[in-house]
Design a protein around this motif. Structure first.
Motif, short mmCIF file in Angstrom:
data_model
loop_
_atom_site.label_atom_id
_atom_site.label_comp_id
_atom_site.label_asym_id
_atom_site.label_seq_id
_atom_site.Cartn_x
_atom_site.Cartn_y
_atom_site.Cartn_z
N TRP A 31 0.69 -1.36 -0.25
CA TRP A 31 0.04 -0.03 0.14
C TRP A 31 0.86 1.10 0.01
N CYS A 32 1.79 1.35 0.89
CA CYS A 32 2.79 2.33 0.79
C CYS A 32 3.83 2.66 -0.44
N LYS A 33 4.06 1.58 -0.84
CA LYS A 33 5.01 1.34 -2.05
C LYS A 33 4.26 1.89 -3.28
N LYS A 34 3.04 1.55 -3.56
CA LYS A 34 2.10 1.96 -4.60
C LYS A 34 1.91 3.43 -4.47
N ALA A 35 1.68 3.93 -3.47
CA ALA A 35 1.67 5.57 -3.11
C ALA A 35 2.80 6.18 -3.25
N ILE A 36 3.93 5.72 -2.72
CA ILE A 36 5.16 6.75 -2.84
C ILE A 36 5.87 6.29 -4.18
N ASP A 37 6.06 4.94 -4.60
CA ASP A 37 6.83 4.71 -5.84
C ASP A 37 6.02 4.89 -7.12
N GLN A 38 4.71 4.55 -7.06
CA GLN A 38 3.89 4.45 -8.27
C GLN A 38 2.85 5.49 -8.54
N TYR A 39 2.72 6.27 -7.35
CA TYR A 39 1.65 7.43 -7.10
C TYR A 39 0.21 6.96 -7.59
N GLN A 40 -0.03 5.76 -7.05
CA GLN A 40 -1.26 5.03 -6.88
C GLN A 40 -1.77 5.04 -5.42
N ALA A 71 -9.28 5.47 21.46
CA ALA A 71 -9.31 5.12 20.30
C ALA A 71 -9.55 6.32 19.19
N TRP A 72 -9.03 6.27 18.04
CA TRP A 72 -9.55 7.45 17.10
C TRP A 72 -9.63 6.72 15.71
N ASN A 73 -10.55 6.92 14.93
CA ASN A 73 -10.92 6.31 13.60
C ASN A 73 -10.37 7.38 12.64
N ILE A 74 -9.43 6.92 11.91
CA ILE A 74 -8.79 7.84 10.92
C ILE A 74 -9.57 7.56 9.49
N ILE A 75 -10.04 8.51 9.00
CA ILE A 75 -10.77 8.48 7.63
C ILE A 75 -10.25 8.89 6.51
N ARG A 76 -10.08 7.66 5.57
CA ARG A 76 -9.50 7.87 4.21
C ARG A 76 -7.96 8.49 4.12
N ALA A 77 -7.07 7.57 4.95
CA ALA A 77 -5.93 8.02 4.99
C ALA A 77 -4.86 7.29 3.81
N TYR A 78 -4.11 8.07 3.43
CA TYR A 78 -3.10 7.43 2.27
C TYR A 78 -1.87 7.77 2.81
N PRO A 79 -0.42 7.03 2.28
CA PRO A 79 0.67 7.47 2.69
C PRO A 79 1.13 8.68 1.77
#
Length: 146
Positions: free
Chosen positions: A79-88, A108-116
């Motif tokens: 998930w991280c690699k796709k965002a950082i390396d491939q811009y997906q 507890a915290w619900n984090i909504i729509r997170a991305y690296p």
């Protein structure tokens, strides 16, 4: 005495992919960015009298910064690699839990729509097929305290 000390210790569990069937979790040393800022707009009623009205406008949430983990789950790594390396980007929901020594969730915290958006990798451990992550930074829409 050691049992009492262990019960007072806290740690942070982060559950990735909360909105999917198979979630992944990891224990981080620290989490920051669970902050909300409310912007304020001012309206000048009468410029000659220098009187201003202030109104709350929008909320802003800084990036979530997760530090210190040995990531073993390939799903999170990919998930991280796709965002950082491939811009997906594939935004997902997370849950951050503060857990005590008895393994009870304290907050507890619900984090909504997170991305690296950034990560710093210390090293890759070939035998365990895992990564030692120094810092993982996530942008997100908002959070809710549970």
């Amino acid at each position: 005495m050691n049992k009492t000390i262990a019960q007072k210790q806290f740690y942070l569990n982060v559950h990735f992919f909360e909105n999917e069937k198979r979630e992944s979790n990891a224990q981080f040393k620290s989490v920051s960015g669970l902050t909300v800022h409310i912007d304020v707009e001012n309206l000048v009623k009468n410029p000659e009298k220098e009187f201003k009205h202030f109104f709350p406008s929008r909320t802003r949430f800084p990036n979530l910064i997760l530090k210190g983990v040995l990531l073993k789950d390939l799903k999170v790594i990919e998930w991280c690699k796709k965002a950082i390396d491939q811009y997906q980007f594939s935004p997902t929901d997370l849950k951050v839990k503060l857990v005590n020594g008895k393994k009870e969730s304290v907050l507890a915290w619900n984090i909504i729509r997170a991305y690296p958006v950034k990560w710093t990798v210390k090293k890759q451990i070939e035998k365990e097929n895992s990564l030692a992550i120094d810092t993982m930074e996530l942008a997100y829409n908002y959070f809710k305290l549970v």
